[in-house]
Design a protein around this motif. Structure first.
Motif, PDB file in Angstrom:
ATOM      1  N   VAL A 286       4.851   6.447   8.331  1.00 16.35           N
ATOM      2  CA  VAL A 286       3.631   5.943   8.977  1.00 16.35           C
ATOM      3  C   VAL A 286       3.932   5.313  10.346  1.00 16.35           C
ATOM      4  O   VAL A 286       3.137   5.426  11.276  1.00 16.35           O
ATOM      5  CB  VAL A 286       2.876   4.956   8.050  1.00 16.35           C
ATOM      6  CG1 VAL A 286       3.619   3.640   7.889  1.00 16.35           C
ATOM      7  CG2 VAL A 286       1.460   4.729   8.541  1.00 16.35           C
ATOM      8  N   VAL A 287       5.082   4.682  10.474  1.00 12.86           N
ATOM      9  CA  VAL A 287       5.418   4.064  11.767  1.00 12.86           C
ATOM     10  C   VAL A 287       5.469   5.149  12.843  1.00 12.86           C
ATOM     11  O   VAL A 287       5.040   4.952  13.983  1.00 12.86           O
ATOM     12  CB  VAL A 287       6.759   3.294  11.685  1.00 12.86           C
ATOM     13  CG1 VAL A 287       7.160   2.763  13.047  1.00 12.86           C
ATOM     14  CG2 VAL A 287       6.663   2.145  10.682  1.00 12.86           C
ATOM     15  N   GLY A 363       8.983  -2.758   8.179  1.00 16.30           N
ATOM     16  CA  GLY A 363       9.322  -1.797   7.134  1.00 16.30           C
ATOM     17  C   GLY A 363      10.078  -2.404   5.976  1.00 16.30           C
ATOM     18  O   GLY A 363      10.135  -1.840   4.897  1.00 16.30           O
ATOM     19  N   GLU A 364      10.678  -3.549   6.177  1.00 17.12           N
ATOM     20  CA  GLU A 364      11.486  -4.195   5.135  1.00 17.12           C
ATOM     21  C   GLU A 364      11.700  -5.643   5.578  1.00 17.12           C
ATOM     22  O   GLU A 364      11.469  -5.973   6.745  1.00 17.12           O
ATOM     23  CB  GLU A 364      12.830  -3.478   4.995  1.00 17.12           C
ATOM     24  CG  GLU A 364      13.514  -3.345   6.341  1.00 17.12           C
ATOM     25  CD  GLU A 364      14.862  -2.650   6.303  1.00 17.12           C
ATOM     26  OE1 GLU A 364      15.608  -2.882   5.349  1.00 17.12           O
ATOM     27  OE2 GLU A 364      15.155  -1.916   7.245  1.00 17.12           O
ATOM     28  N   PRO A 365      12.142  -6.489   4.673  1.00 17.56           N
ATOM     29  CA  PRO A 365      12.322  -7.886   5.062  1.00 17.56           C
ATOM     30  C   PRO A 365      13.343  -8.038   6.188  1.00 17.56           C
ATOM     31  O   PRO A 365      14.370  -7.366   6.195  1.00 17.56           O
ATOM     32  CB  PRO A 365      12.840  -8.536   3.775  1.00 17.56           C
ATOM     33  CG  PRO A 365      12.399  -7.625   2.673  1.00 17.56           C
ATOM     34  CD  PRO A 365      12.406  -6.252   3.253  1.00 17.56           C
ATOM     35  N   THR A 389       2.104   2.056   4.574  1.00 11.00           N
ATOM     36  CA  THR A 389       1.545   3.376   4.871  1.00 11.00           C
ATOM     37  C   THR A 389       0.022   3.312   4.728  1.00 11.00           C
ATOM     38  O   THR A 389      -0.716   3.889   5.526  1.00 11.00           O
ATOM     39  CB  THR A 389       2.120   4.415   3.879  1.00 11.00           C
ATOM     40  OG1 THR A 389       3.542   4.338   3.951  1.00 11.00           O
ATOM     41  CG2 THR A 389       1.662   5.813   4.205  1.00 11.00           C
ATOM     42  N   GLU A 390      -0.422   2.592   3.724  1.00  6.44           N
ATOM     43  CA  GLU A 390      -1.848   2.520   3.420  1.00  6.44           C
ATOM     44  C   GLU A 390      -2.652   1.871   4.549  1.00  6.44           C
ATOM     45  O   GLU A 390      -3.808   2.222   4.770  1.00  6.44           O
ATOM     46  CB  GLU A 390      -2.072   1.710   2.132  1.00  6.44           C
ATOM     47  CG  GLU A 390      -1.620   2.403   0.860  1.00  6.44           C
ATOM     48  CD  GLU A 390      -0.127   2.257   0.555  1.00  6.44           C
ATOM     49  OE1 GLU A 390       0.630   1.826   1.452  1.00  6.44           O
ATOM     50  OE2 GLU A 390       0.278   2.580  -0.567  1.00  6.44           O
ATOM     51  N   PRO A 412       6.801 -12.712   8.674  1.00  5.76           N
ATOM     52  CA  PRO A 412       6.217 -11.799   9.659  1.00  5.76           C
ATOM     53  C   PRO A 412       5.009 -12.403  10.375  1.00  5.76           C
ATOM     54  O   PRO A 412       4.403 -11.744  11.206  1.00  5.76           O
ATOM     55  CB  PRO A 412       5.800 -10.585   8.827  1.00  5.76           C
ATOM     56  CG  PRO A 412       6.316 -10.807   7.452  1.00  5.76           C
ATOM     57  CD  PRO A 412       6.540 -12.273   7.299  1.00  5.76           C
ATOM     58  N   ASP A 479       2.768  -6.458  -3.099  1.00  4.45           N
ATOM     59  CA  ASP A 479       3.860  -7.315  -2.641  1.00  4.45           C
ATOM     60  C   ASP A 479       3.590  -8.742  -3.100  1.00  4.45           C
ATOM     61  O   ASP A 479       2.444  -9.208  -3.060  1.00  4.45           O
ATOM     62  CB  ASP A 479       3.955  -7.314  -1.100  1.00  4.45           C
ATOM     63  CG  ASP A 479       4.642  -6.062  -0.575  1.00  4.45           C
ATOM     64  OD1 ASP A 479       5.776  -5.787  -1.013  1.00  4.45           O
ATOM     65  OD2 ASP A 479       4.038  -5.366   0.264  1.00  4.45           O
ATOM     66  N   ASN A 500      12.834  -0.107  -1.441  1.00  3.56           N
ATOM     67  CA  ASN A 500      12.874   0.052  -0.004  1.00  3.56           C
ATOM     68  C   ASN A 500      14.322   0.233   0.427  1.00  3.56           C
ATOM     69  O   ASN A 500      15.082  -0.728   0.482  1.00  3.56           O
ATOM     70  CB  ASN A 500      12.272  -1.218   0.612  1.00  3.56           C
ATOM     71  CG  ASN A 500      11.827  -0.994   2.025  1.00  3.56           C
ATOM     72  OD1 ASN A 500      12.528  -0.346   2.792  1.00  3.56           O
ATOM     73  ND2 ASN A 500      10.674  -1.539   2.375  1.00  3.56           N
TER      74      ASN A 500
HETATM   75  O1  PRX Z   1       7.101  -4.083   0.567  1.00  5.96           O
HETATM   76  C1  PRX Z   1       6.589  -4.076   1.879  1.00  5.96           C
HETATM   77  C2  PRX Z   1       7.649  -3.544   2.827  1.00  5.96           C
HETATM   78  O2  PRX Z   1       7.428  -2.153   2.924  1.00  5.96           O
HETATM   79  C3  PRX Z   1       6.284  -1.773   2.163  1.00  5.96           C
HETATM   80  C4  PRX Z   1       5.523  -0.685   2.868  1.00  5.96           C
HETATM   81  O3  PRX Z   1       6.350   0.401   3.186  1.00  5.96           O
HETATM   82  P1  PRX Z   1       5.769   1.658   3.913  1.00  5.96           P
HETATM   83  O4  PRX Z   1       4.585   2.147   3.186  1.00  5.96           O
HETATM   84  O5  PRX Z   1       6.899   2.603   4.128  1.00  5.96           O
HETATM   85  O6  PRX Z   1       5.231   1.151   5.314  1.00  5.96           O
HETATM   86  C5  PRX Z   1       6.065   0.602   6.289  1.00  5.96           C
HETATM   87  C6  PRX Z   1       5.248   0.219   7.488  1.00  5.96           C
HETATM   88  C7  PRX Z   1       5.971  -0.721   8.403  1.00  5.96           C
HETATM   89  C8  PRX Z   1       5.498  -3.036   2.022  1.00  5.96           C
HETATM   90  O7  PRX Z   1       4.616  -2.996   0.926  1.00  5.96           O
HETATM   91  N1  PRX Z   1       7.542  -4.140   4.177  1.00  5.96           N
HETATM   92  C9  PRX Z   1       7.008  -3.587   5.272  1.00  5.96           C
HETATM   93  N2  PRX Z   1       7.140  -4.397   6.333  1.00  5.96           N
HETATM   94  C10 PRX Z   1       7.766  -5.514   5.900  1.00  5.96           C
HETATM   95  C11 PRX Z   1       8.020  -5.354   4.517  1.00  5.96           C
HETATM   96  N3  PRX Z   1       8.616  -6.321   3.784  1.00  5.96           N
HETATM   97  C12 PRX Z   1       8.973  -7.452   4.421  1.00  5.96           C
HETATM   98  N4  PRX Z   1       8.768  -7.668   5.741  1.00  5.96           N
HETATM   99  C13 PRX Z   1       8.179  -6.735   6.525  1.00  5.96           C
HETATM  100  N5  PRX Z   1       7.996  -6.939   7.824  1.00  5.96           N
END
Ligand code: PRX
Length: 628
Positions: A286-287, A363-365, A389-390, A412, A479, A500
């Motif tokens: 999605v990014v 995308g992650e912590p 993504t949603e 964040p 989350d 993740n």
């Molecule tokens: O758990 C959260 C984590 O990634 C999930 C979403 O992943 P995805 O659908 O691939 O979309 C990524 C879009 C950037 C979330 O439910 N997540 C995403 N961003 C963060 C995060 N966990 C911690 N900090 C973040 N900044």
């Protein structure tokens, strides 16, 4: 306006707020209503309006910036750098659109795009948008089974691909995987359009496969008029993992998405027309959809598509590109920064980064050591942002274009405009106050740009996302989170089985299903465990059917995942065990497996049928630790 007032208006007066933001894009026909929410949770944004994503991303800029660079496609794998001005991008998109039309693709038809990070992938996405076709990009790292299930769900009329991608100096064949996927799928595409990069040999299926270069020649001067579509017209489907083994097709609209992206560029990413954005993700995620392709182009910015690793030819490559293309907005993921952190810091100070205003990570912590290190190294704001993504664009971020609020490590930030975010008790649905851990939820309507529904399955959209909190119709992010006294959110991990790995979202059930297909597996459990570099990695625990034939079983199971789902989903280890920890009713206690594998106390295990099982597994892991 302060952040507080800005956010408050977006929630209390969505019509006024989003009506203003809607002016950031071109509407061929003005909308009649900003928000239609008479049938919750289905929100319709800008009903009655007509627009087009491709027009907003390309045509609209021809008057002012025809000769400005729009797209730079860089491959450190093939040592190619190709730049396209808006005018050139316009021509290429028209040619691609003409090819689609000549081969019978019409408004509403699906086109599956299975491509590496090359310019033609961008042309393909924009060409679909131009003619009102619905694209579904599948990440190039996915293998034949993953691809086949997406083909069956999206039922594409055409598939656009390349014969190969490349990674770490090696060609990665795509065509054989695609052929196998089509073989496996029950729904067959009529045509496959293939960009031949000259990287690998491949076989052509007569009557089905088309060569892009030859087709392009036929349509060099063609111009394809923009198809004006309703704001609610589906622009794309993007599959993502959840609790079940079947990926969900996240369905997005057109007008709401365009407005949300334009607004996010202004208020969160602070990119200006004429500048350059460099997002290091992939169009399969999605990014990549939002911040490699659509948002920068809609905003009249140049975008960089990058094929390669952050380390080749050396660890300075990304920063070299920042200098060369005067990148002002950069967007990456914490894992990539952790990879760079292991390298000589001189690579970072070697280049002139004066054009760069901020680095966005998502995308992650984002852990504190990584955030501090990169902040110190580049001396620019590092902006963590949280989304899915949603949602299509950030839910949580410091919105620097509204108010430069202080950053807090590990957070964040605060809810983005349009998001009415709540923390709820997962068993009672009661809203929690500051410093209490709960599920992060969004009160409907979801703002523009978020998913409309699950493709072809409204029921699944409602039951999966909106009915998990007792007594409330409210969107669950899945989350865990906590909010401090200043309203800053902190993310504490998933409530479901999604993991993740290096910023890539994977479903453990999909991996389990793949491993189960091996003839010598009777039971399998896959969990995600903490990893210093990748954030998390998957590990599996398999019970063999025939315990006499296990010498090569772990390697065979890894191979099974590689060929079915792709190496990206391969567990770091699959332990061969004789039993799995279960409750008395027979449910595998994955949480306990995860705790033991992470060296933590599994907590209360009194509900477990046989408590010795966990001790055995602990010993096996201690004797064969997971290597990072
Ligand atoms: O758990 C959260 C984590 O990634 C999930 C979403 O992943 P995805 O659908 O691939 O979309 C990524 C879009 C950037 C979330 O439910 N997540 C995403 N961003 C963060 C995060 N966990 C911690 N900090 C973040 N900044």
């Amino acid at each position: 306006m302060s952040y507080k007032a800005f956010h408050e208006r977006s929630i209390k007066d969505p019509d006024g707020f989003w009506g203003d933001q809607a002016k950031l894009i071109h509407w061929e026909k003005p909308f009649k209503k900003v928000l239609e929410y008479s049938n919750p949770p289905f929100a319709k944004w800008f009903e009655g309006g007509q627009t087009n994503l491709c027009y907003n991303a390309v045509d609209r800029h021809l008057a002012d910036r025809a000769d400005q660079v729009a797209l730079v496609s860089v491959s450190t794998e093939t040592n190619q750098e190709r730049a396209f001005t808006f005018k050139e991008l316009y021509s290429e998109v028209n040619r691609m659109a003409a090819i689609l039309k000549a081969n019978g693709v019409q408004k509403g038809d699906r086109v599956l795009i299975y491509m590496p990070m090359i310019a033609e992938a961008c042309f393909a996405m924009l060409a679909c948008a131009r003619i009102g076709a619905i694209h579904s990009v599948v990440f190039g790292g996915f293998a034949s089974h993953s691809l086949a299930s997406r083909i069956d769900d999206a039922k594409p009329k055409m598939i656009i691909t390349a014969e190969a991608g490349a990674r770490g100096g090696k060609a990665v064949p795509y065509k054989p995987l695609l052929d196998e996927a089509i073989e496996l799928a029950t729904v067959k595409p009529e045509k496959v359009l293939l960009v031949n990069r000259g990287l690998t040999e491949y076989t052509t299926i007569q009557g089905r496969d088309l060569d892009y270069a030859a087709e392009r020649q036929k349509h060099l001067d063609d111009l394809v008029p923009v198809e004006w579509v309703d704001s609610t017209h589906i622009s794309y489907i993007l599959y993502t993992s959840g609790t079940t083994g079947k990926p969900k097709g996240v369905q997005r609209d057109t007008g709401g998405y365009a407005v949300a992206l334009a607004a996010s560029m202004k208020h969160i990413f602070c990119g200006n027309p004429g500048e350059t954005m460099f997002t290091t993700s992939d169009i399969g995620w999605v990014v990549g959809h939002s911040y490699i392709i659509y948002a920068p182009l809609i905003n009249g910015m140049a975008t960089i598509m990058y094929e390669g690793t952050p380390l080749r030819p050396d660890a300075g490559i990304w920063w070299q590109l920042v200098e060369k293309y005067k990148v002002s907005v950069m967007f990456s993921a914490p894992t990539a920064i952790r990879v760079l952190k292991k390298q000589d810091p001189a690579f970072l100070t070697k280049y002139d980064l004066s054009s760069l205003r901020a680095l966005f990570l998502a995308g992650e912590p984002l852990d504190e050591p990584t955030a501090s290190w990169i902040h110190g190294a580049i001396n620019k704001p590092v902006v963590d942002n949280y989304w899915q993504t949603e949602t299509g664009w950030p839910m949580l971020a410091i919105q620097r274009g509204v108010e430069v609020m202080p950053h807090k490590f590990g957070s964040p930030g605060v809810p983005s405009f349009g998001y009415n975010m709540k923390l709820l008790d997962d068993s009672t649905g009661v809203e929690l106050g500051a410093n209490e851990k709960g599920v992060i939820a969004i009160e409907g309507p979801l703002p523009p740009g978020c998913m409309q529904t699950v493709w072809g399955d409204d029921k699944r959209f409602v039951s999966t996302y909106w009915e998990t909190i007792p007594g409330k119709l409210i969107y669950s992010t899945f989350d865990w989170g906590i909010k401090d006294d200043d309203g800053y959110f902190f993310i504490l991990g998933r409530t479901d089985d999604v993991i993740n790995v290096a910023g890539h979202r994977l479903g453990t059930r999909e991996i389990e299903e793949s491993i189960s297909s091996h003839p010598n597996v009777s039971e399998i459990a896959v969990v995600g465990i903490e990893d210093k570099l990748k954030g998390q990695v998957a590990i599996g625990f398999a019970i063999p059917k025939d315990a006499g034939k296990v010498d090569t079983l772990e390697a065979e199971l890894m191979k099974t995942v590689d060929t079915q789902l792709g190496a990206i989903a391969r567990p770091a280890r699959v332990y061969i065990v004789t039993a799995l920890p279960k409750t008395r009713s027979g449910k595998i206690v994955r949480r306990a497996l995860q705790a033991v594998a992470e060296g933590r106390d599994p907590g209360d295990i009194s509900t477990m049928e046989d408590q010795a099982v966990l001790a055995q597994i602990k010993t096996i892991i201690e004797e064969n630790p997971v290597k990072s």
